[in-house]
Design a protein around this motif. Sequence first.
Motif, PDB file in Angstrom:
ATOM      1  N   ILE A  21      -2.798  10.874   4.946  1.00  0.00           N
ATOM      2  CA  ILE A  21      -2.801   9.706   4.065  1.00  0.00           C
ATOM      3  C   ILE A  21      -4.145   8.987   4.132  1.00  0.00           C
ATOM      4  O   ILE A  21      -4.700   8.586   3.105  1.00  0.00           O
ATOM      5  CB  ILE A  21      -1.640   8.750   4.436  1.00  0.00           C
ATOM      6  N   GLY A  22      -4.677   8.837   5.340  1.00  0.00           N
ATOM      7  CA  GLY A  22      -5.972   8.174   5.498  1.00  0.00           C
ATOM      8  C   GLY A  22      -7.092   8.901   4.781  1.00  0.00           C
ATOM      9  O   GLY A  22      -7.922   8.282   4.116  1.00  0.00           O
ATOM     10  N   VAL A  23      -7.117  10.220   4.905  1.00  0.00           N
ATOM     11  CA  VAL A  23      -8.160  11.013   4.236  1.00  0.00           C
ATOM     12  C   VAL A  23      -8.013  10.915   2.716  1.00  0.00           C
ATOM     13  O   VAL A  23      -9.004  10.722   1.996  1.00  0.00           O
ATOM     14  CB  VAL A  23      -8.110  12.490   4.702  1.00  0.00           C
ATOM     15  N   LEU A  24      -6.792  11.020   2.218  1.00  0.00           N
ATOM     16  CA  LEU A  24      -6.583  10.918   0.769  1.00  0.00           C
ATOM     17  C   LEU A  24      -6.989   9.546   0.231  1.00  0.00           C
ATOM     18  O   LEU A  24      -7.670   9.447  -0.798  1.00  0.00           O
ATOM     19  CB  LEU A  24      -5.120  11.213   0.419  1.00  0.00           C
ATOM     20  N   LEU A  25      -6.582   8.483   0.919  1.00  0.00           N
ATOM     21  CA  LEU A  25      -6.934   7.142   0.461  1.00  0.00           C
ATOM     22  C   LEU A  25      -8.438   6.890   0.574  1.00  0.00           C
ATOM     23  O   LEU A  25      -9.033   6.234  -0.295  1.00  0.00           O
ATOM     24  CB  LEU A  25      -6.147   6.096   1.254  1.00  0.00           C
ATOM     25  N   LEU A  65     -15.679  -1.803  -8.724  1.00  0.00           N
ATOM     26  CA  LEU A  65     -16.483  -1.508  -7.543  1.00  0.00           C
ATOM     27  C   LEU A  65     -16.225  -2.542  -6.448  1.00  0.00           C
ATOM     28  O   LEU A  65     -16.110  -2.193  -5.268  1.00  0.00           O
ATOM     29  CB  LEU A  65     -17.964  -1.491  -7.927  1.00  0.00           C
ATOM     30  N   SER A  66     -16.102  -3.793  -6.836  1.00  0.00           N
ATOM     31  CA  SER A  66     -15.818  -4.830  -5.842  1.00  0.00           C
ATOM     32  C   SER A  66     -14.429  -4.639  -5.225  1.00  0.00           C
ATOM     33  O   SER A  66     -14.252  -4.868  -4.029  1.00  0.00           O
ATOM     34  CB  SER A  66     -15.962  -6.223  -6.451  1.00  0.00           C
ATOM     35  N   VAL A  67     -13.471  -4.190  -6.022  1.00  0.00           N
ATOM     36  CA  VAL A  67     -12.144  -3.896  -5.471  1.00  0.00           C
ATOM     37  C   VAL A  67     -12.246  -2.754  -4.460  1.00  0.00           C
ATOM     38  O   VAL A  67     -11.679  -2.824  -3.363  1.00  0.00           O
ATOM     39  CB  VAL A  67     -11.132  -3.531  -6.585  1.00  0.00           C
ATOM     40  N   ALA A  68     -12.998  -1.725  -4.807  1.00  0.00           N
ATOM     41  CA  ALA A  68     -13.113  -0.550  -3.930  1.00  0.00           C
ATOM     42  C   ALA A  68     -13.831  -0.873  -2.624  1.00  0.00           C
ATOM     43  O   ALA A  68     -13.504  -0.305  -1.583  1.00  0.00           O
ATOM     44  CB  ALA A  68     -13.847   0.573  -4.659  1.00  0.00           C
ATOM     45  N   ILE A  69     -14.784  -1.780  -2.661  1.00  0.00           N
ATOM     46  CA  ILE A  69     -15.573  -2.076  -1.466  1.00  0.00           C
ATOM     47  C   ILE A  69     -14.936  -3.177  -0.617  1.00  0.00           C
ATOM     48  O   ILE A  69     -14.890  -3.092   0.607  1.00  0.00           O
ATOM     49  CB  ILE A  69     -17.013  -2.472  -1.856  1.00  0.00           C
ATOM     50  N   VAL A  70     -14.412  -4.209  -1.274  1.00  0.00           N
ATOM     51  CA  VAL A  70     -13.959  -5.395  -0.552  1.00  0.00           C
ATOM     52  C   VAL A  70     -12.467  -5.356  -0.214  1.00  0.00           C
ATOM     53  O   VAL A  70     -12.055  -5.901   0.803  1.00  0.00           O
ATOM     54  CB  VAL A  70     -14.280  -6.668  -1.379  1.00  0.00           C
ATOM     55  N   MET A  72      -9.945  -2.352  -0.910  1.00  0.00           N
ATOM     56  CA  MET A  72      -9.276  -1.100  -0.573  1.00  0.00           C
ATOM     57  C   MET A  72      -9.385  -0.679   0.905  1.00  0.00           C
ATOM     58  O   MET A  72      -8.385  -0.240   1.477  1.00  0.00           O
ATOM     59  CB  MET A  72      -9.750   0.015  -1.507  1.00  0.00           C
ATOM     60  N   PRO A  73     -10.544  -0.804   1.551  1.00  0.00           N
ATOM     61  CA  PRO A  73     -10.606  -0.365   2.957  1.00  0.00           C
ATOM     62  C   PRO A  73      -9.641  -1.124   3.867  1.00  0.00           C
ATOM     63  O   PRO A  73      -9.010  -0.522   4.748  1.00  0.00           O
ATOM     64  CB  PRO A  73     -12.059  -0.633   3.358  1.00  0.00           C
ATOM     65  N   PHE A  74      -9.491  -2.414   3.648  1.00  0.00           N
ATOM     66  CA  PHE A  74      -8.617  -3.210   4.507  1.00  0.00           C
ATOM     67  C   PHE A  74      -7.147  -2.928   4.218  1.00  0.00           C
ATOM     68  O   PHE A  74      -6.317  -2.950   5.122  1.00  0.00           O
ATOM     69  CB  PHE A  74      -8.949  -4.693   4.345  1.00  0.00           C
ATOM     70  N   VAL A  75      -6.840  -2.628   2.970  1.00  0.00           N
ATOM     71  CA  VAL A  75      -5.464  -2.248   2.625  1.00  0.00           C
ATOM     72  C   VAL A  75      -5.124  -0.895   3.258  1.00  0.00           C
ATOM     73  O   VAL A  75      -4.016  -0.702   3.751  1.00  0.00           O
ATOM     74  CB  VAL A  75      -5.281  -2.207   1.089  1.00  0.00           C
TER      75      VAL A  75
END
Length: 117
Positions: A21-25, A65-70, A72-75
């Motif tokens: 799951i981590g790799v896919l996300l 891009l801001s969603v992906a950087i700010v 998604m990683p924390f989710v």
Amino acid sequence: MWNESCGEELQEFRRPEKIIIGVLLAMITAVTVMGNTLVVIAVCVVKKLRQPSNYLLVSLAVADLSVAIVVMPFVIVTDLTGGKWLFGEVFCNIFIAMDVMCCTASIMTLCVISVDR
């Protein structure tokens, strides 16, 4: 430290499931960053693409891009830890504000694009 407002009770995954799951996300996040970066670069570099209607697409790409950087990683980390928020209460409030702001910017840009078309 688990914060009620940022975390939620989620199913705990076993180690192999967490890795998959981590790799896919992470791949989804990376593709999102790369794709939106390419859109911004293409419109900035190619003179034919510098038109007012394409500026809306650049705005959408920057919002995504801001969603992906700010966001998604924390989710991803929170989901993989069974819904536990590991980043502290202060950052929880900042994260929620950034999540709402970035997602709203993306949605509003889509609305403007639909009106423009």
